[in-house]
Enzyme design. Structure first.
Site, short mmCIF file in Angstrom:
data_model
loop_
_atom_site.label_atom_id
_atom_site.label_comp_id
_atom_site.label_asym_id
_atom_site.label_seq_id
_atom_site.Cartn_x
_atom_site.Cartn_y
_atom_site.Cartn_z
N HIS A 45 3.82 7.09 2.57
CA HIS A 45 4.11 6.49 1.27
C HIS A 45 5.27 7.21 0.58
O HIS A 45 6.17 6.57 0.02
CB HIS A 45 2.88 6.54 0.39
CG HIS A 45 1.88 5.47 0.66
ND1 HIS A 45 0.76 5.28 -0.14
CD2 HIS A 45 1.81 4.53 1.62
CE1 HIS A 45 0.07 4.27 0.32
NE2 HIS A 45 0.67 3.80 1.40
N TYR B 220 -0.19 0.31 -6.80
CA TYR B 220 -1.60 0.28 -6.39
C TYR B 220 -2.40 -0.84 -7.06
O TYR B 220 -3.21 -1.49 -6.39
CB TYR B 220 -2.24 1.64 -6.61
CG TYR B 220 -1.86 2.64 -5.55
CD1 TYR B 220 -2.62 2.76 -4.38
CD2 TYR B 220 -0.74 3.45 -5.68
CE1 TYR B 220 -2.26 3.67 -3.39
CE2 TYR B 220 -0.38 4.35 -4.71
CZ TYR B 220 -1.14 4.46 -3.55
OH TYR B 220 -0.77 5.35 -2.57
N GLU C 48 0.65 12.11 -3.27
CA GLU C 48 2.07 11.70 -3.31
C GLU C 48 2.81 12.39 -4.45
O GLU C 48 3.97 12.79 -4.28
CB GLU C 48 2.15 10.18 -3.44
CG GLU C 48 1.71 9.46 -2.17
CD GLU C 48 1.11 8.09 -2.40
OE1 GLU C 48 1.37 7.49 -3.48
OE2 GLU C 48 0.37 7.60 -1.53
N TYR D 289 10.03 13.87 9.45
CA TYR D 289 10.87 12.70 9.65
C TYR D 289 11.49 12.29 8.32
O TYR D 289 11.12 12.78 7.25
CB TYR D 289 10.03 11.53 10.20
CG TYR D 289 8.80 11.20 9.38
CD1 TYR D 289 8.89 10.45 8.21
CD2 TYR D 289 7.55 11.67 9.76
CE1 TYR D 289 7.77 10.17 7.45
CE2 TYR D 289 6.40 11.39 9.01
CZ TYR D 289 6.53 10.64 7.85
OH TYR D 289 5.42 10.37 7.10
N ARG E 206 12.65 2.18 8.22
CA ARG E 206 11.96 2.75 9.37
C ARG E 206 12.00 4.28 9.27
O ARG E 206 12.93 4.85 8.69
CB ARG E 206 12.60 2.31 10.70
CG ARG E 206 12.59 0.82 10.96
CD ARG E 206 11.20 0.25 11.11
NE ARG E 206 11.26 -1.17 11.45
CZ ARG E 206 11.31 -2.16 10.56
NH1 ARG E 206 11.30 -1.87 9.26
NH2 ARG E 206 11.37 -3.42 10.94
N GLN E 207 11.00 4.94 9.86
CA GLN E 207 10.97 6.39 9.90
C GLN E 207 11.48 6.89 11.25
O GLN E 207 11.16 6.32 12.31
CB GLN E 207 9.55 6.92 9.68
CG GLN E 207 9.06 6.84 8.26
CD GLN E 207 8.32 5.57 7.94
OE1 GLN E 207 7.80 4.91 8.82
NE2 GLN E 207 8.26 5.22 6.67
N TYR E 208 12.27 7.97 11.21
CA TYR E 208 12.78 8.60 12.42
C TYR E 208 12.62 10.12 12.31
O TYR E 208 12.98 10.72 11.28
CB TYR E 208 14.26 8.27 12.63
CG TYR E 208 14.50 6.78 12.82
CD1 TYR E 208 14.12 6.14 14.00
CD2 TYR E 208 15.08 6.02 11.82
CE1 TYR E 208 14.33 4.78 14.17
CE2 TYR E 208 15.29 4.66 11.97
CZ TYR E 208 14.91 4.05 13.16
OH TYR E 208 15.10 2.69 13.32
N GLY F 104 9.46 9.89 22.03
CA GLY F 104 8.57 10.85 21.38
C GLY F 104 9.03 12.28 21.51
O GLY F 104 8.46 13.18 20.88
N PRO G 168 10.68 14.92 17.88
CA PRO G 168 10.16 16.05 17.10
C PRO G 168 9.99 17.30 17.95
O PRO G 168 10.09 18.42 17.44
CB PRO G 168 8.80 15.54 16.58
CG PRO G 168 8.43 14.44 17.51
CD PRO G 168 9.71 13.82 17.93
#
Length: 410
Positions: free
Chosen positions: A88, A98, A140, A191, A206-208, A274, A277
């Site tokens: 998040h 929320y 958060e 990330y 997107r997460q990288y 993968g 990381p």
């Protein structure tokens, strides 16, 4: 902690909610995207919505949280909550989102369960929702404070200062803050989110994983072009369009699966992309002069598809007590790979106090985790990272660690 009255109602209704929750979540998403189409356009992963992966993961998260509240009222699923909170935060989720989720989720429950949703039932599950939401909002807030940003304001423009083709389908983008400000610190294994505007005007995220060592002026992300149905909208756009001197919108770094700083033995296990990381972790270990035992396990289709293949050898040579085991399903070189087929840890030395980090396709991680548990490595010492909806790793038929963001594209 649930009130006694609500706990009794949730306990009694959990089986029927669990039975129907995979019907409830598609209705919820249809409702929320009808009322707020900008969320599907700019926040949620459209590919995950198309194949229903997000719905399945969300269903498991809600059931897991509710079950924990009634079965173990003195505990809460901290690992699941932390994973969702980090996702998040990387998307800039704010507390005002929320109530929107709650409104459409409860309308979906009423649509599917009908008259079974009495005022008492609705009140009990409302309590469940706000306990989960409250925990996430607090987590958060702490993550935003730690990152030094105002809640939700995680985005900055970054300049692409280099692009390297690691394999035919993997490119590394070296990034530097375009505003001239400081480069935020990160821990190996974390990330960033990347937001791009697609041809139809959608701003997809997107997460990288960061694939460089901490420190230095640049940050690297390594992106695999995702083919198939659905194809990766963002990964294909990045491969086709982004070159040196271009700008990308990138978040602050987040992620809770990070390299520990003890001297215990390490196992870094990855498959395919993968490895990103793990390469960051290895680069940090090599740069910091680490002497702890490190076992690296990697599985790939072939030498040609193996990202960072040369870097893997170079980095492990700098770590005195590091060993590497690589498997290729279809070796292409003139000599056979060290190992052919799928990753098999049966003849690899694994000390009982090993701390393991896994990243790759879920079937690979499930297999490696099962092997580690059978070898006596405690479950608490096995950590894994999943990109996309986390449908959990299974042990003895039970899903554990399952998580999904209720308001994100995780």
């Amino acid at each position: 902690m649930l009130t006694e009255q609500s706990a009794a109602v949730v306990r009694a209704t959990l089986p029927v909610v669990a039975e129907h929750i995979e019907q409830i979540t598609p209705v919820f998403y249809h409702r929320i995207f009808t009322a707020h189409p900008e969320l599907l356009r700019d926040l949620f992963n459209r590919g995950n919505q198309a194949n229903a992966a997000q719905s399945r993961a969300l269903a498991r998260s809600i059931a897991t949280f509710a079950s924990m509240l009634v079965e173990h009222p003195d505990r809460r699923p901290d690992e699941m909550l932390a994973r969702i909170a980090h996702k998040h935060a990387s998307l800039g989720v704010t507390p005002d989102q929320y109530p929107i989720v709650r409104r459409h989720l409860f309308a979906a429950i009423a649509d599917v369960l009908g008259d079974a949703v009495t005022e008492e039932v609705a009140a009990a599950w409302d309590e469940v929702y706000w306990l989960m939401a409250g925990a996430l909002i607090a987590l958060e807030a702490r993550l935003y404070a730690r990152a030094g940003v105002t809640g939700g304001d995680v985005w900055r423009p970054w300049e692409v200062v280099g692009r390297t083709e690691e394999t035919p389908d993997v490119a590394t983008f070296a990034l530097r803050p375009a505003d001239g400000g400081p480069v935020p610190p990160f821990r190996p294994g974390q990330y960033v989110s990347v937001q791009v505007e697609l041809p139809d005007g959608a701003r997809q995220i997107r997460q990288y994983s960061l694939s460089c060592a901490p420190g230095g002026a640049d940050r690297w992300i390594s992106v695999k072009r995702v083919t198939g149905d659905p194809a990766g909208e963002v990964s294909n756009w990045l491969h086709a369009n982004v070159r040196e001197n271009d700008l990308l919108t990138v978040s602050a770094p987040f992620g809770d699966v990070v390299l520990d700083d003890t001297d215990s033995p390490l196992l870094l296990a990855s498959a395919g992309i993968g490895c990103t990381p793990m390469i960051s972790m290895l680069a940090h270990l090599a740069a910091s002069g680490a002497t702890r035992p490190v076992t690296v396990v990697h599985a790939d289709r072939s030498e040609r598809t193996h990202p960072f293949r040369a870097d893997l050898g170079r980095l492990t040579e700098k770590i005195p007590h590091a060993v590497t085991h690589v498997w290729y399903e279809h070796p292409e070189g003139p000599w056979p790979a060290e190992r052919v087929g799928l990753a098999d840890l049966s003849d690899i030395e694994i000390p009982h106090d090993t701390r393991a980090y896994l990243c790759g396709p879920v079937p690979f991680m499930r297999s490696v985790r099962t092997q580690l548990l059978r070898r006596g490595v405690p479950a608490s010492r096995v950590h894994y990272e999943v990109f996309g909806p986390d449908l959990g790793l299974e042990r003895d038929g039970q899903t554990i660690g399952s998580s999904a963001s209720m308001t994100s594209n995780s």
